[in-house]
Design an enzyme around this catalytic site. Structure first.
Site, short mmCIF file in Angstrom:
data_model
loop_
_atom_site.label_atom_id
_atom_site.label_comp_id
_atom_site.label_asym_id
_atom_site.label_seq_id
_atom_site.Cartn_x
_atom_site.Cartn_y
_atom_site.Cartn_z
N ASP A 196 -1.42 -2.58 11.16
CA ASP A 196 -0.70 -1.38 11.57
C ASP A 196 0.81 -1.53 11.29
OD1 ASP A 196 -0.69 1.16 13.27
OD2 ASP A 196 0.75 -0.08 14.37
N GLU A 232 -1.03 -1.04 6.44
CA GLU A 232 -0.63 0.36 6.49
C GLU A 232 0.83 0.48 6.10
OE1 GLU A 232 -0.04 4.16 9.29
OE2 GLU A 232 0.85 2.20 9.63
N ARG A 336 -12.41 3.73 2.07
CA ARG A 336 -12.65 3.83 3.52
C ARG A 336 -12.96 5.27 3.86
NH1 ARG A 336 -7.59 2.61 7.13
NH2 ARG A 336 -6.91 4.55 6.14
#
Ligand code: LM2
Ligand code: CA
Length: 497
Positions: A196, A232, A336
């Site tokens: 993240d 990310e 994904r």
């Protein structure tokens, strides 16, 4: 590393956003294993802040309180049971790790696992972290410690992202605590990490942490296997930080992909399907091996993150299935899929005021289980896009086509396209509003009758949908009406009738 550690070279994973560990374990056994899904991205498993205003938003899970595995998805035992049962089915677990920050500034209390925290004294007793473990306003350089200027790399990495207390990742102690957390997950048997807020961490700090990671658990992986890393990094261009700064560490989430695919299928910005022939690198995206691609994610399906109004979601189901089919058919990036929960939107001034709503829950705030109805789809507010026949069958398509490049590209100069994956698979998509796609096209496949896996399934040697006949020269007559419910035809070597 860039390789996903999937079993049997499987080619796609699904994000089961906010699912409980017990439900994921069951889904691995009854669905994901049998249908060839390579793995699951799970929501952050570590203890988070309990937010009650608004009431239990999904984003409370991006506010860590400790690294104990205790959340609305389940506890330590539930998590271990899930990892074991999924691995037994050849389905890997990828953990969303929130390591840039702890919770937001303001207040004190106890997290979902009962650990005490105080955001004024910067005390997180469950780790423990204290005042020395956070970046101070001096290193950050803004008066309120928050990020204001994305043109300034130092601010982006050393200041607070939306007031979230920013960890001092240059500290050996902090790196050690984070490495311990990730190594604990590795010891349980996870295959890798979705990192993240990677843009908000220095690549050098991340390299130091990854360098401390153990090899994967040999109960499930060959010895010497390294964790799959996908970070990310939101990079649509025009900021101080580029995703290229991270690609030596693993893959990055390629946000240009879903945004551009949204424009193409919505026919905005002068886009059309014929332009997709060189999608990916040809469109200024990262190299194939550096990209993790998706149509939408948990942020941009609700207006957070990047991509804005172009992003396609389950709400635009017809276009969404078309975009997913293209993504799964086209040889670029590691794929994904998104699997969402439903919420009622409340639009005001161009913004959804309900963008915070958390997963389906009972009156006490416990996340509801996922129930499967006799259609094989989900109830209780779980959307289960990954169970839609058109989406799940395209996962098989991608597995069957693995390792074969794109051949036999055809388009009508506008919004009808077709291509094959070597001699393994073939797809045609018609996104014209009125006109049918009606053409005899080279499929690359050997002669025979094939079941179109969009309109049906191959079952007991028969096809419940359209059957496509490929001649001895590899050509087939393809007809897709402009108003077809799903204007796609997809066939592959394993769908031969
Ligand atoms: C991510 N990627 O970099 C996640 O994908 C994204 O979902 C996270 O933001 C973000 N980074 C931080 O981990 C979400 C959500 C924010 C939310 C934060 C923290 O998009 O809206 O911020 O999680 O829970 C919320 C409030 C915000 C407030 C902040 C701190 O919306 O107004 O800032 O908490 O209290 C004052
Ligand atoms: Ca930071």
């Amino acid at each position: 590393q860039h390789a996903p550690n999937t079993a049997d070279n499987k080619q796609a994973i699904v994000h089961l956003f906010e699912w409980r560990w017990a439900d994921i374990a069951a889904e691995c056994e009854r669905f994901l294993g049998p249908y060839g899904f390579g793995g699951v991205q799970v929501s952050p498993p570590n203890e988070n802040r309990v937010i009650t205003s608004p009431n239990r938003p999904w984003w409370e899970r991006y506010q860590p309180i400790s690294y104990h595995l205790n959340t609305r998805s389940g506890n330590d035992e539930d998590f271990k049971d899930m990892v074991h049962r999924c691995n037994e089915q050849g389905v890997r677990i990828y953990v969303d790790v929130v390591i840039n920050h702890m919770c937001g500034a303001g207040g004190s209390g106890h997290g979902t696992g009962g650990s005490y925290f105080n955001t004024d004294s910067l005390e997180f007793s469950g780790v423990p972290f204290g005042a020395n473990d956070f970046n101070d306003c001096g290193t950050c350089g803004t008066s309120d410690c928050n990020i204001h200027n994305y043109g300034d790399a130092n601010q982006v990495r050393n200041c607070r992202l939306v007031a979230l207390l920013d960890l001092k990742l240059s500290s050996d102690y902090v790196r050690g605590k984070i490495a311990d957390y990730l190594n604990y997950l590795i010891s349980i048997g996870v295959a890798g990490f979705r990192v993240d807020a990677a843009k908000h961490m220095w690549p050098g700090d991340m390299a130091a942490i990854f360098g401390r990671l153990s090899d994967l658990n040999t109960a499930y992986f060959p010895s010497g296997s390294r964790p799959f890393i996908f970070m990310e990094v939101i990079d649509l261009g025009g900021e101080a930080i580029s995703s290229s700064e991270y690609t030596h560490l693993g893959r990055i989430t390629e946000f240009k992909y879903g945004m551009q695919l949204g424009y193409v299928f919505r026919k905005q910005n002068g886009q059309k399907l014929a332009h997709l022939a060189n999608f990916g690198e040809g469109w200024g995206m990262q190299l194939d091996n550096n990209a993790l691609v998706f149509v939408d994610n948990h942020d941009n399906q609700r207006g957070h993150g990047a991509g804005g109004q172009s992003i396609l979601t389950f709400r635009d189901s017809r276009l969404y299935k078309m975009a997913n089919a293209f993504m799964l058919a086209f040889p670029y990036g590691f794929v994904r899929m998104m699997s969402s929960f439903y919420w009622d939107q409340w639009w005001e001034g161009g913004k959804d005021k309900n963008d915070w709503i958390g997963p389906p829950a009972d009156g006490s705030g416990n996340t509801m289980g996922v129930s499967i109805n006799n259609m094989g789809t989900c109830d209780n507010g779980w959307m289960c896009e990954h169970r839609w026949r058109q989406n799940r069958n395209m996962v098989t398509f991608r597995n069957v086509a693995a390792g074969h490049g794109m051949y036999n590209w055809w388009d009508n100069g506008n919004n009808q396209i077709a291509f094959s994956r070597g001699d393994r698979a073939f797809i045609a998509i018609n996104n014209e509003d009125w006109s049918a796609l009606d053409a005899t096209l080279q499929t690359g496949l050997s002669s025979g009758d094939y079941c179109d896996v969009i309109s049906g399934d191959l079952s007991n040697g028969g096809c419940t949908g359209k059957t496509i006949t490929v001649g001895g020269d590899g050509r087939a007559h393809i007809h897709i009406a402009g108003d077809d419910e799903d204007p796609i035809i997809a066939i592959h070597a394993d769908s031969k009738v």
